[in-house]
Design a protein around this motif. Structure first.
Motif, short mmCIF file in Angstrom:
data_model
loop_
_atom_site.label_atom_id
_atom_site.label_comp_id
_atom_site.label_asym_id
_atom_site.label_seq_id
_atom_site.Cartn_x
_atom_site.Cartn_y
_atom_site.Cartn_z
N GLY A 704 37.43 -20.82 36.80
CA GLY A 704 38.11 -21.78 36.18
C GLY A 704 37.67 -22.05 34.69
N THR A 705 36.84 -21.28 34.18
CA THR A 705 36.27 -21.24 32.52
C THR A 705 37.35 -20.35 32.08
N SER A 706 36.95 -20.47 30.60
CA SER A 706 37.72 -19.45 29.74
C SER A 706 37.01 -19.01 28.53
N ALA A 707 37.23 -17.85 27.97
CA ALA A 707 36.55 -17.07 26.97
C ALA A 707 37.74 -16.47 25.87
N SER A 708 37.23 -16.66 24.71
CA SER A 708 38.34 -16.35 23.67
C SER A 708 37.84 -15.13 22.75
N VAL A 709 38.97 -14.60 22.10
CA VAL A 709 38.73 -13.47 21.02
C VAL A 709 39.46 -13.85 19.79
N THR A 710 39.05 -14.13 18.57
CA THR A 710 39.70 -14.33 17.66
C THR A 710 39.53 -13.23 16.24
N LYS A 711 40.60 -12.97 15.73
CA LYS A 711 40.54 -12.05 14.73
C LYS A 711 41.41 -12.19 13.55
N ASP A 712 41.24 -11.99 12.55
CA ASP A 712 42.12 -12.34 10.99
C ASP A 712 42.26 -11.25 10.27
N GLY A 713 43.36 -11.13 9.54
CA GLY A 713 43.85 -9.89 8.80
C GLY A 713 43.98 -8.88 9.33
N VAL A 714 44.89 -9.13 10.52
CA VAL A 714 45.31 -7.82 11.28
C VAL A 714 46.40 -7.12 10.77
N GLY A 715 46.37 -5.94 10.47
CA GLY A 715 47.77 -5.44 10.07
C GLY A 715 48.29 -4.35 10.81
N ASP A 716 47.83 -4.27 12.33
CA ASP A 716 48.38 -3.38 13.17
C ASP A 716 49.72 -3.73 13.58
N GLU A 717 50.61 -2.82 13.98
CA GLU A 717 51.88 -3.14 14.32
C GLU A 717 51.90 -3.01 15.87
N THR A 718 50.76 -2.30 16.49
CA THR A 718 50.59 -2.42 18.04
C THR A 718 49.17 -2.97 18.27
N LEU A 719 49.21 -3.90 18.89
CA LEU A 719 48.01 -4.78 19.10
C LEU A 719 47.56 -4.65 20.65
N VAL A 720 46.14 -3.78 20.68
CA VAL A 720 45.74 -3.39 22.17
C VAL A 720 44.78 -4.63 22.51
N LEU A 721 44.92 -5.29 23.51
CA LEU A 721 43.97 -6.43 23.88
C LEU A 721 42.67 -5.66 24.49
N PRO A 722 41.50 -6.50 23.98
CA PRO A 722 40.49 -5.78 24.58
C PRO A 722 40.19 -5.89 26.37
N GLY A 723 39.44 -5.38 27.12
CA GLY A 723 39.67 -5.68 28.46
C GLY A 723 39.05 -7.09 29.08
N LYS A 724 38.07 -7.60 28.12
CA LYS A 724 37.68 -8.81 28.23
C LYS A 724 37.01 -9.54 27.17
N ALA A 725 36.78 -11.02 27.27
CA ALA A 725 36.20 -11.52 26.14
C ALA A 725 34.93 -11.14 25.90
N SER A 726 34.17 -10.72 25.05
CA SER A 726 32.93 -10.60 25.05
C SER A 726 32.04 -11.72 24.29
#
Length: 726
Positions: A704-726
């Protein structure tokens, strides 16, 4: 002599036997035909020709048909008939109970006493056939040859060339030829009688009285009677062939016509009553009786019987078959190309070039005395030179020469003599092939410009000051200033420059307006000999305003303010226009004094459908087009969840955001264990250098909890999400 009453038809040829020689026969074809020469070829030639130059009558050419026509059988026909005719002779020999074998059949030649011939081709003597030349009579021996020459118009040559080929025919020939033949066993009675009778009686009785007028009595009786009669009576005897009977009848009537023509009765004498009255008036006869009777008679009566000679006209006539339908000695049909030719009368040996020289200048209004033109041509090996002096625009000098090597280039020079000038202008040698040599006013060393008002209105412009100048190598700068007003609406600038005018004339116009304002136009040039001065606002400037972008969903309207400032003439023009989805372009046209120059600026406000407004400050206009709008581009961003550990997460929400001036967009993408593994975000952008974004990936965990990953200045046309929030 031909035995006329028993014709036979053998292989399409009419055959007559001789009246005394049982072995001799005469062969008559049904129609004339083109003559065949000794080599077996038709005497036939068709020529089509064209003229190399224009003619006064407009004719471009024409054609000729030259051919011979004959009436007789060919040697091939004689050879083909010899066998069948021998069979007929053998039968006649046997029927006549003559001993031994029949002799070889012989073909006799008819003797014609007189004849005429006529030819008809298309519209002989009309628009197609201009003239048909042929003798009035064919040759009266042998094959009766008739030579024919046909002169054709251009249209006639074309249609006759086509008509003379293929099947059928268009050449029609009529023979009228008379040959002596023996009358068949029948008789023809021809008679004619004519008479004229006149009776004249005149009686005069005079009683002279002493105490009263004399008694004078006169009576005249004048009677003239004329009668004629004639007929032809045919006794056919044993002849039953109506063609033979009618032939004799026609001949008899012809004989009667000839006889009546020869036996013409003269007029009976006519008595003049005045001559008889003179017996009383001049000789004092008182009782006079005169009776005069005259009778004139002619008679013709002939009976023609068997064995007597008559003249017979077989009247051969018809349409001649085309030669392309005839066969030669080799059994092949004749080819049209062997008997026709096309002639181009533009023979290089006879080609002539003519050059007409004129001067296109007003001698009466220019200081121009004469122009001496010299033309030289040396392509034939014999140099030819012609010189002539032209004293006016209506005079013309003509040079003619045969053409050598099909090269019509000639060399010319000219000397211009001026009024009141000791110096003359001599041109450099020039080469031309133009048959009309025109020396224009700009080539004679005189600068001549006529200044006239165009749409200038002197109720608005009191005067216009025109400044003109001209300069060229070898000519010092020439300048003048002229003023046009309502009393002096036209002016002229004329200068002798002793060389051809090679540069344009520069000019400027200063306008003095009725309201006191002064406008000065910009510098302009003209190469014409006539300069038209228009009003100060004779120039029209145009600014094109074009809108671009998404007017359907993004842009609501573009408001544009435009301005034109002419500081030289203190002249300003402004306007405002609006661009919308219904009208994305507008043109602004305004009158200007200067054809170019002046300051053009614009400012604008772009209102978007979300209510925001983008302002554009005052900006100079370069060129004549203003482009305004706002365009958002799209960059697809593919987000992939293939690496997500779904044992440690139940849901992943990805929030993507891009922002720059005029573009701000946020998009949320949601991934589930059983859903799509890749989703696409269409990122809007305006500046290619700022195609970056930021994202936040929120992982919702099983507890029931959540965890987030935030990144700025991304220029990739294909974004691959990480396996889990670290």
């Amino acid at each position: 002599m031909l035995k006329w009453d028993a014709p036979e038809t053998v292989a399409g040829v009419t055959v007559y036997w001789d009246d005394t020689d049982i072995a001799k026969a005469y062969l008559l074809p049904s129609t004339p035909r083109f003559r065949i020469d000794a080599d077996g070829n038709p005497v036939f030639k068709f020529m089509k020709y064209r003229f190399p130059i224009d003619r006064k009558d407009g004719k471009k050419g024409g054609g000729f048909l030259v051919c011979d026509v004959e009436f007789g059988v060919t040697k091939q026909q004689e050879d083909d008939l010899r066998g069948p005719m021998q069979d007929r002779l053998d039968a006649r020999w046997k029927a006549a109970r003559r001993a031994g074998a029949a002799p070889a059949v012989a073909f006799g030649q008819l003797s014609y006493l007189r004849g005429t011939a006529a030819v008809q081709i298309l519209d002989s003597g009309g628009a197609l056939v201009e003239k048909v030349h042929n003798p009035a009579s064919p040759s009266l021996f042998g094959p009766m040859i008739l030579p024919i020459t046909v002169e054709l118009s251009p249209e006639g040559a074309t249609i006759l060339e086509e008509s003379l080929q293929g099947k059928g025919g268009v050449v029609q020939v009529v023979y009228d030829i008379w040959t002596p033949v023996k009358l068949p066993p029948m008789s023809a009675h021809v008679w004619f009688s004519a008479s004229k009778f006149s009776s004249f009686h005149q009686h005069i009785d005079v009683e002279e009285n002493f105490c009263s007028e004399d008694d004078y009595t006169e009576s005249i009786t004048d009677l003239v009677v004329q009668s004629d009669a004639g007929d032809v009576e045919i006794d056919p005897g044993t002849v039953t062939d109506q063609k033979v009977i009618q032939g004799v009848r026609d001949w008899a009537w012809s004989t009667l016509a000839d006889a009546t023509t020869r036996m013409v009765l003269g007029d009976v004498p006519i008595q003049n009553p005045e001559e008889i009255r003179k017996l009383y008036t001049e000789q004092d006869f008182e009782n006079i009786d005169v009776n005069v009777m005259t009778t004139r008679l002619v008679n013709f009566d002939r009976t023609y019987t068997e064995q007597q000679v008559m003249e017979w006209n077989p009247q051969p006539r018809g349409t001649l078959p085309n030669i392309t339908g005839m066969t030669g000695p080799d059994g092949k049909t004749y080819k049209w190309a062997d008997f026709s030719s096309v002639v181009d009368l533009d023979d290089p040996f006879f080609r002539i070039m003519t050059v007409n020289a004129r001067v296109n200048a007003p001698f009466d209004s220019l200081p121009l005395h004469s122009v001496e033109v010299k033309i030289e041509y040396d392509k034939t090996g014999q140099k030819q030179v012609a010189e002539f002096a032209l004293l006016g625009p209506d005079q013309m000098g003509t040079f003619s020469s045969f053409v050598g090597g099909n090269d019509r280039r000639y060399t010319y020079t000219y000397q211009v003599n001026y009024k009141g000038e000791a110096q003359a202008f001599v041109s450099d040698p020039k080469v031309s092939n133009d048959p009309s040599l025109i020396i224009n006013v700009g080539d004679i060393g005189i600068l001549d410009v006529a200044i006239k008002p165009g749409d200038l209105r002197f109720d608005q412009v009191t005067s216009a000051q025109v400044t003109l100048w001209y300069e060229d190598d070898g000519v010092p700068r020439l300048e003048t200033s002229l003023t046009l007003d309502k009393d002096h609406a036209e002016a002229r600038w004329t200068k002798v420059i002793f060389q051809a005018r090679r540069k344009p004339v520069h000019y400027k116009v200063k306008y003095f307006m009725a309201d006191g304002r002064e406008f000065e136009g910009g510098e302009r040039t003209t190469a014409s000999t006539e300069l038209r001065i228009n009003d100060p606002f004779g120039s029209t400037r145009t600014v094109q305003v074009r809108g671009f972008g998404d007017f359907a969903t993004r842009i609501d309207a573009i408001f544009v303010d435009l301005s034109y400032v002419d500081n030289v003439n203190d002249y300003t023009q402004t306007t405002s226009i609006t661009l919308t989805g219904q009208s994305t372009f507008e043109d602004w046209q305004f009158p200007a004094i200067l054809a170019d120059g002046g300051l053009l600026t614009y400012s604008a406000n772009i209102r978007f459908k979300d209510g925001t407004v983008q302002s554009i400050p005052s900006t100079p206009i370069e060129g004549s087009t203003v482009m305004l709008g706002d365009v958002l581009l799209e960059q697809p961003i593919t987000v992939m969840s293939d690496l997500v550990d779904w044992t440690a997460a139940r849901l992943v929400k990805v929030s993507l955001h891009h922002t720059e001036a005029g573009a701000d967009d946020t998009e949320d993408l949601v991934f589930k264990p059983t859903g799509e593994t890749s989703l696409v975000w269409k990122m809007p952008y305006k500046d290619k250098a700022k195609k970056t974004y930021s994202y936040t990936a929120t992982y919702f965990l099983p507890d029931g909890t959540s965890a987030s990953v935030t990144k700025d200045g991304v220029g990739d046309e294909t974004l691959v999400l990480p396996g889990k929030a670290s």
